[in-house]
Design a protein around this motif. Sequence first.
Motif, PDB file in Angstrom:
ATOM      1  N   VAL A  18       0.808  -1.222   0.000  1.00 35.42           N
ATOM      2  CA  VAL A  18       0.000   0.000   0.000  1.00 35.42           C
ATOM      3  C   VAL A  18       0.842   1.274   0.000  1.00 35.42           C
ATOM      4  O   VAL A  18       0.304   2.369  -0.078  1.00 35.42           O
ATOM      5  CB  VAL A  18      -0.974   0.024   1.213  1.00 35.42           C
ATOM      6  N   HIS A  19       2.143   1.147   0.081  1.00 36.71           N
ATOM      7  CA  HIS A  19       3.033   2.304   0.119  1.00 36.71           C
ATOM      8  C   HIS A  19       2.995   3.030  -1.238  1.00 36.71           C
ATOM      9  O   HIS A  19       2.968   2.389  -2.290  1.00 36.71           O
ATOM     10  CB  HIS A  19       4.461   1.858   0.438  1.00 36.71           C
ATOM     11  N   PRO A  20       3.016   4.357  -1.235  1.00 33.31           N
ATOM     12  CA  PRO A  20       2.992   5.115  -2.496  1.00 33.31           C
ATOM     13  C   PRO A  20       4.132   4.748  -3.458  1.00 33.31           C
ATOM     14  O   PRO A  20       3.942   4.742  -4.669  1.00 33.31           O
ATOM     15  CB  PRO A  20       3.104   6.574  -2.044  1.00 33.31           C
ATOM     16  N   ARG A  21       5.313   4.429  -2.928  1.00 32.45           N
ATOM     17  CA  ARG A  21       6.437   4.042  -3.806  1.00 32.45           C
ATOM     18  C   ARG A  21       6.146   2.716  -4.507  1.00 32.45           C
ATOM     19  O   ARG A  21       6.513   2.535  -5.662  1.00 32.45           O
ATOM     20  CB  ARG A  21       7.736   3.921  -3.002  1.00 32.45           C
ATOM     21  N   ALA A  22       5.493   1.796  -3.809  1.00 32.39           N
ATOM     22  CA  ALA A  22       5.120   0.518  -4.425  1.00 32.39           C
ATOM     23  C   ALA A  22       4.095   0.749  -5.529  1.00 32.39           C
ATOM     24  O   ALA A  22       4.191   0.156  -6.611  1.00 32.39           O
ATOM     25  CB  ALA A  22       4.579  -0.444  -3.377  1.00 32.39           C
ATOM     26  N   HIS A  23       3.121   1.604  -5.267  1.00 30.00           N
ATOM     27  CA  HIS A  23       2.120   1.922  -6.290  1.00 30.00           C
ATOM     28  C   HIS A  23       2.763   2.578  -7.505  1.00 30.00           C
ATOM     29  O   HIS A  23       2.432   2.252  -8.653  1.00 30.00           O
ATOM     30  CB  HIS A  23       1.039   2.846  -5.711  1.00 30.00           C
ATOM     31  N   LYS A  24       3.675   3.506  -7.249  1.00 25.77           N
ATOM     32  CA  LYS A  24       4.359   4.193  -8.343  1.00 25.77           C
ATOM     33  C   LYS A  24       5.159   3.194  -9.188  1.00 25.77           C
ATOM     34  O   LYS A  24       5.120   3.234 -10.418  1.00 25.77           O
ATOM     35  CB  LYS A  24       5.286   5.276  -7.794  1.00 25.77           C
ATOM     36  N   PHE A  25       5.876   2.288  -8.525  1.00 25.89           N
ATOM     37  CA  PHE A  25       6.660   1.286  -9.231  1.00 25.89           C
ATOM     38  C   PHE A  25       5.759   0.408 -10.106  1.00 25.89           C
ATOM     39  O   PHE A  25       6.067   0.159 -11.274  1.00 25.89           O
ATOM     40  CB  PHE A  25       7.439   0.426  -8.230  1.00 25.89           C
ATOM     41  N   CYS A  26       4.650  -0.047  -9.547  1.00 19.49           N
ATOM     42  CA  CYS A  26       3.722  -0.896 -10.316  1.00 19.49           C
ATOM     43  C   CYS A  26       3.167  -0.149 -11.524  1.00 19.49           C
ATOM     44  O   CYS A  26       3.020  -0.727 -12.597  1.00 19.49           O
ATOM     45  CB  CYS A  26       2.593  -1.396  -9.427  1.00 19.49           C
ATOM     46  N   LYS A  27       2.890   1.122 -11.358  1.00 17.40           N
ATOM     47  CA  LYS A  27       2.393   1.916 -12.475  1.00 17.40           C
ATOM     48  C   LYS A  27       3.442   2.024 -13.580  1.00 17.40           C
ATOM     49  O   LYS A  27       3.131   1.889 -14.765  1.00 17.40           O
ATOM     50  CB  LYS A  27       1.986   3.311 -11.988  1.00 17.40           C
ATOM     51  N   VAL A  28       4.683   2.238 -13.191  1.00 17.82           N
ATOM     52  CA  VAL A  28       5.773   2.326 -14.164  1.00 17.82           C
ATOM     53  C   VAL A  28       5.911   1.004 -14.926  1.00 17.82           C
ATOM     54  O   VAL A  28       6.024   0.996 -16.162  1.00 17.82           O
ATOM     55  CB  VAL A  28       7.098   2.706 -13.461  1.00 17.82           C
ATOM     56  N   ILE A  29       5.893  -0.103 -14.222  1.00 18.04           N
ATOM     57  CA  ILE A  29       6.018  -1.417 -14.872  1.00 18.04           C
ATOM     58  C   ILE A  29       4.805  -1.694 -15.758  1.00 18.04           C
ATOM     59  O   ILE A  29       4.937  -2.193 -16.878  1.00 18.04           O
ATOM     60  CB  ILE A  29       6.219  -2.528 -13.817  1.00 18.04           C
ATOM     61  N   ASN A  30       3.617  -1.358 -15.288  1.00 21.49           N
ATOM     62  CA  ASN A  30       2.410  -1.539 -16.106  1.00 21.49           C
ATOM     63  C   ASN A  30       2.481  -0.726 -17.392  1.00 21.49           C
ATOM     64  O   ASN A  30       2.012  -1.176 -18.447  1.00 21.49           O
ATOM     65  CB  ASN A  30       1.159  -1.181 -15.314  1.00 21.49           C
ATOM     66  N   ASN A  31       3.074   0.455 -17.321  1.00 22.09           N
ATOM     67  CA  ASN A  31       3.251   1.265 -18.535  1.00 22.09           C
ATOM     68  C   ASN A  31       4.164   0.568 -19.536  1.00 22.09           C
ATOM     69  O   ASN A  31       3.965   0.686 -20.741  1.00 22.09           O
ATOM     70  CB  ASN A  31       3.795   2.645 -18.188  1.00 22.09           C
ATOM     71  N   ARG A  32       5.164  -0.158 -19.030  1.00 24.96           N
ATOM     72  CA  ARG A  32       6.050  -0.905 -19.938  1.00 24.96           C
ATOM     73  C   ARG A  32       5.275  -2.044 -20.610  1.00 24.96           C
ATOM     74  O   ARG A  32       5.432  -2.288 -21.806  1.00 24.96           O
ATOM     75  CB  ARG A  32       7.259  -1.467 -19.204  1.00 24.96           C
ATOM     76  N   PHE A  33       4.438  -2.737 -19.856  1.00 25.31           N
ATOM     77  CA  PHE A  33       3.598  -3.778 -20.465  1.00 25.31           C
ATOM     78  C   PHE A  33       2.681  -3.170 -21.528  1.00 25.31           C
ATOM     79  O   PHE A  33       2.478  -3.754 -22.595  1.00 25.31           O
ATOM     80  CB  PHE A  33       2.755  -4.494 -19.403  1.00 25.31           C
ATOM     81  N   ALA A  34       2.143  -1.994 -21.244  1.00 27.43           N
ATOM     82  CA  ALA A  34       1.273  -1.324 -22.208  1.00 27.43           C
ATOM     83  C   ALA A  34       2.044  -1.000 -23.489  1.00 27.43           C
ATOM     84  O   ALA A  34       1.501  -1.105 -24.594  1.00 27.43           O
ATOM     85  CB  ALA A  34       0.689  -0.047 -21.597  1.00 27.43           C
TER      86      ALA A  34
END
Length: 145
Positions: free
Chosen positions: A113-129
Amino acid sequence: MRSRKHLDVLAKAGTKVAVTTGKDKLRRLLGYGFDVSEGHVCFSPQHADRCAMEENGIEGRPAFLCQPQFDMYSEELSPLAFDNDIDFFDQNDRPWLPYPLLSKHVQHKYAPVHPRAHKFCKVINNRFARFAELSASSRWLSITT
């Protein structure tokens, strides 16, 4: 004694393989037996400044890595590993097996739930996109185990 890796076996069978991992020690392990002179790539952005054709299948510092070197436990290395495979995938029309090996640094350091974890997941999801934008799903080699 080192054994052959599944990526090496696929490469020797004719599949074009791009292995990228943030940690250079993993690059050396995963790349064991790779013949990068056959057009395969085995790369770590951790030591992008030492990139050489005979060891990595590419030389020089790729343009997207023109930024500071990061520590092997840096959360920036996983997105860079993805960027490398996206770059090769985008530039080649032959089926590739991109194999970005991501660090678990963020998952070990921060709660989900940490904001850094959310940010990291968003960055990785953008790479999948980005892979999806490249129609990667129709060009990826399908492997079932």
